[in-house]
Design a protein around this motif. Structure first.
Motif, mmCIF file in Angstrom:
data_model
loop_
_atom_site.group_PDB
_atom_site.id
_atom_site.type_symbol
_atom_site.label_atom_id
_atom_site.label_comp_id
_atom_site.label_asym_id
_atom_site.label_seq_id
_atom_site.Cartn_x
_atom_site.Cartn_y
_atom_site.Cartn_z
ATOM 1 N N GLU A 76 0.816 -1.216 0.000
ATOM 2 C CA GLU A 76 0.000 0.000 0.000
ATOM 3 C C GLU A 76 0.850 1.265 0.000
ATOM 4 O O GLU A 76 0.468 2.281 -0.569
ATOM 5 C CB GLU A 76 -0.933 -0.013 1.211
ATOM 6 C CG GLU A 76 -1.948 1.115 1.216
ATOM 7 C CD GLU A 76 -2.866 1.068 2.417
ATOM 8 O OE1 GLU A 76 -4.083 1.234 2.248
ATOM 9 O OE2 GLU A 76 -2.369 0.858 3.551
ATOM 10 N N LYS A 126 -3.021 0.056 10.768
ATOM 11 C CA LYS A 126 -3.300 0.505 9.405
ATOM 12 C C LYS A 126 -4.434 1.514 9.482
ATOM 13 O O LYS A 126 -5.265 1.478 10.396
ATOM 14 C CB LYS A 126 -3.664 -0.659 8.496
ATOM 15 C CG LYS A 126 -4.968 -1.356 8.818
ATOM 16 C CD LYS A 126 -5.260 -2.430 7.778
ATOM 17 C CE LYS A 126 -6.596 -3.114 8.083
ATOM 18 N NZ LYS A 126 -6.951 -4.125 7.069
ATOM 19 N N LYS A 127 -4.456 2.420 8.514
ATOM 20 C CA LYS A 127 -5.437 3.499 8.548
ATOM 21 C C LYS A 127 -6.810 2.956 8.189
ATOM 22 O O LYS A 127 -7.053 2.539 7.062
ATOM 23 C CB LYS A 127 -5.034 4.629 7.588
ATOM 24 C CG LYS A 127 -5.871 5.883 7.761
ATOM 25 C CD LYS A 127 -5.379 7.005 6.870
ATOM 26 C CE LYS A 127 -4.094 7.600 7.368
ATOM 27 N NZ LYS A 127 -3.721 8.822 6.624
ATOM 28 N N GLU A 128 -7.703 2.955 9.170
ATOM 29 C CA GLU A 128 -9.066 2.488 8.937
ATOM 30 C C GLU A 128 -9.841 3.536 8.140
ATOM 31 O O GLU A 128 -9.455 4.695 8.055
ATOM 32 C CB GLU A 128 -9.778 2.208 10.268
ATOM 33 C CG GLU A 128 -9.059 1.218 11.159
ATOM 34 C CD GLU A 128 -9.045 -0.186 10.591
ATOM 35 O OE1 GLU A 128 -9.863 -0.458 9.688
ATOM 36 O OE2 GLU A 128 -8.215 -0.995 11.035
ATOM 37 N N LYS A 141 4.669 5.680 7.639
ATOM 38 C CA LYS A 141 3.888 5.074 6.557
ATOM 39 C C LYS A 141 4.572 3.837 5.984
ATOM 40 O O LYS A 141 3.909 2.872 5.598
ATOM 41 C CB LYS A 141 3.648 6.098 5.443
ATOM 42 C CG LYS A 141 2.642 7.176 5.793
ATOM 43 C CD LYS A 141 2.441 8.115 4.612
ATOM 44 C CE LYS A 141 1.358 9.136 4.901
ATOM 45 N NZ LYS A 141 1.138 10.045 3.746
ATOM 46 N N TYR A 148 0.094 -3.307 4.411
ATOM 47 C CA TYR A 148 -0.645 -2.068 4.633
ATOM 48 C C TYR A 148 0.279 -0.958 5.134
ATOM 49 O O TYR A 148 1.239 -1.208 5.871
ATOM 50 C CB TYR A 148 -1.771 -2.288 5.639
ATOM 51 C CG TYR A 148 -2.891 -3.150 5.123
ATOM 52 C CD1 TYR A 148 -3.893 -2.613 4.322
ATOM 53 C CD2 TYR A 148 -2.927 -4.516 5.406
ATOM 54 C CE1 TYR A 148 -4.914 -3.415 3.829
ATOM 55 C CE2 TYR A 148 -3.950 -5.314 4.917
ATOM 56 C CZ TYR A 148 -4.942 -4.758 4.127
ATOM 57 O OH TYR A 148 -5.941 -5.552 3.635
ATOM 58 N N GLU A 149 -0.040 0.254 4.736
ATOM 59 C CA GLU A 149 0.706 1.439 5.154
ATOM 60 C C GLU A 149 0.579 1.628 6.662
ATOM 61 O O GLU A 149 -0.492 1.479 7.231
ATOM 62 C CB GLU A 149 0.124 2.647 4.418
ATOM 63 C CG GLU A 149 0.885 3.925 4.571
ATOM 64 C CD GLU A 149 0.289 5.013 3.685
ATOM 65 O OE1 GLU A 149 0.668 5.069 2.508
ATOM 66 O OE2 GLU A 149 -0.554 5.781 4.165
ATOM 67 N N GLY A 150 1.701 1.964 7.324
ATOM 68 C CA GLY A 150 1.690 2.164 8.767
ATOM 69 C C GLY A 150 0.924 3.413 9.182
ATOM 70 O O GLY A 150 0.875 4.408 8.452
ATOM 71 N N PRO A 179 5.364 -1.480 8.053
ATOM 72 C CA PRO A 179 4.206 -2.356 7.825
ATOM 73 C C PRO A 179 3.303 -2.410 9.066
ATOM 74 O O PRO A 179 3.797 -2.413 10.197
ATOM 75 C CB PRO A 179 4.835 -3.726 7.549
ATOM 76 C CG PRO A 179 6.228 -3.428 7.127
ATOM 77 C CD PRO A 179 6.636 -2.198 7.864
ATOM 78 N N SER A 180 2.001 -2.419 8.860
ATOM 79 C CA SER A 180 1.061 -2.501 9.973
ATOM 80 C C SER A 180 1.311 -3.779 10.772
ATOM 81 O O SER A 180 1.809 -4.778 10.244
ATOM 82 C CB SER A 180 -0.379 -2.467 9.464
ATOM 83 O OG SER A 180 -0.628 -3.568 8.626
#
Length: 332
Positions: free
Chosen positions: A89, A309-311, A282, A225-227, A285-286
């Motif tokens: 991501e 990760k950004k919900e 970012k 996923y982006e952190g 990793p999540s």
């Protein structure tokens, strides 16, 4: 006067010879790289990809869905199908697995001696190329002083030896910069019909070494996923990065971070500007656990944060801020 005229003819002839030599060299590099190049059809987009190993292609995708398949074409127009093995991501790097055996190109480390010129190739038409003036490389991110067309997204960045030194992501609108523009100045910008072309943007790519790290994560996790921490920050001169707000139910709140905390380090790295800190968060990793040092009430405290990760609820807040900012300029 006659001597000057003859001199100009000679100079023009030399220039023609130099240009012809450059063209021949680029053609040789293209011949070397094009067996590993592919055109990929994704939704309504045509993008570029190249061979990563015997059964994998790498490219840049804007988004993916579960169990997505992609049609791709080689230099001879032969049609193939591949499945998306995984996707990152943060970088938008996607790894596509196929059943056919692929020709592997030569790879090389990115030479950090700048300034430098590189090439990017695609199969658009009968073969297209770009000359890339690279003016900075930082932690695997290559900054390029030119605007990239969408068809070159995922194209290999190639050095003068015909070796792949990175991947081209393409033009990126810098929304962080947009948010900093004062509203009154924004209203004084170019006319509305031209406004979309005046948005701040940069063209970026990633080095081969950095690609390998992200691809290893993709192979391990499938989708990376982006952190996300869930904090709003700015830089406090002489101290560090100050937390202005902690979002409710965010990873930062769960870890015990508070407003007015000063971030001394993140993952044992210190920061002198907000942008580098945000990029590192970012790129984490999540679900990774990261050690942070913060200063609170004059004392240094260590905190372990489980990066999330950004919900959707957090994403919508950011998108609304940008829409509200642009709406003021467009409507009034």
């Amino acid at each position: 006067m006659k001597k000057i005229f003859i001199f100009l003819i000679i100079i023009n002839s030399l220039n023609s010879q130099i240009l012809k030599k450059i063209e021949e060299e680029i053609q040789e590099i293209y011949k070397k790289i094009n067996p590993s190049l592919f055109e990929l059809k994704f939704k309504n987009l045509w993008i570029t990809g190249f061979t990563l190993d015997k059964e994998r292609i790498i490219t840049i995708l804007p988004y993916v869905e579960e169990d997505e398949s992609i049609i791709f074409f080689d230099k001879d127009g032969n049609k193939y199908r591949g499945e998306i093995e995984g996707w990152d991501e943060f970088t938008r790097i996607a790894v596509i697995k196929t059943t056919r055996e692929l020709k592997i190109p030569e790879f090389a480390e990115f030479d950090k001696n700048l300034p430098k010129i590189a090439l990017a190739f695609s199969l658009k038409g009968k073969g297209s190329f770009l000359i890339l003036p690279i003016y900075e490389e930082n932690n695997g991110k290559i900054l390029i002083e030119t605007k990239i067309s969408p068809s070159f997204s995922g194209a290999p960045i190639v050095n003068h030896e015909g070796k792949i030194i990175g991947i081209l992501r393409g033009a990126k609108i810098d929304f962080e910069l947009i948010e900093k523009i004062e509203k009154e100045k924004l209203k004084e910008k170019l006319p509305l019909f031209y406004y979309q072309f005046s948005l701040p943007h940069i063209s970026i790519g990633y080095t081969y070494d950095y690609i390998k790290k992200r691809v290893n994560l993709i192979k391990e996790r499938g989708k990376v996923y982006e952190g996300f921490l869930g904090i709003l920050v700015d830089f406090k001169e002489g101290e560090g990065i100050k937390i202005n707000k902690v979002l409710r139910d965010s990873p930062a709140e769960k870890a015990g971070l508070k407003e007015d905390d000063i971030i001394v380090s993140y993952n044992e790295k210190k920061y002198w500007n907000v942008k580098d800190f945000i990029n590192d968060v970012k790129s984490t990793p999540s679900n990774s656990e990261v050690k942070m040092e913060i200063k609170r009430d004059g004392k240094i405290k260590s905190i372990i944060v489980k990066v999330g990760k950004k919900e959707k609820k957090f994403k919508l807040k950011r998108e609304k801020r940008i829409r509200d900012l642009l709406k003021i300029w467009i409507i009034e």
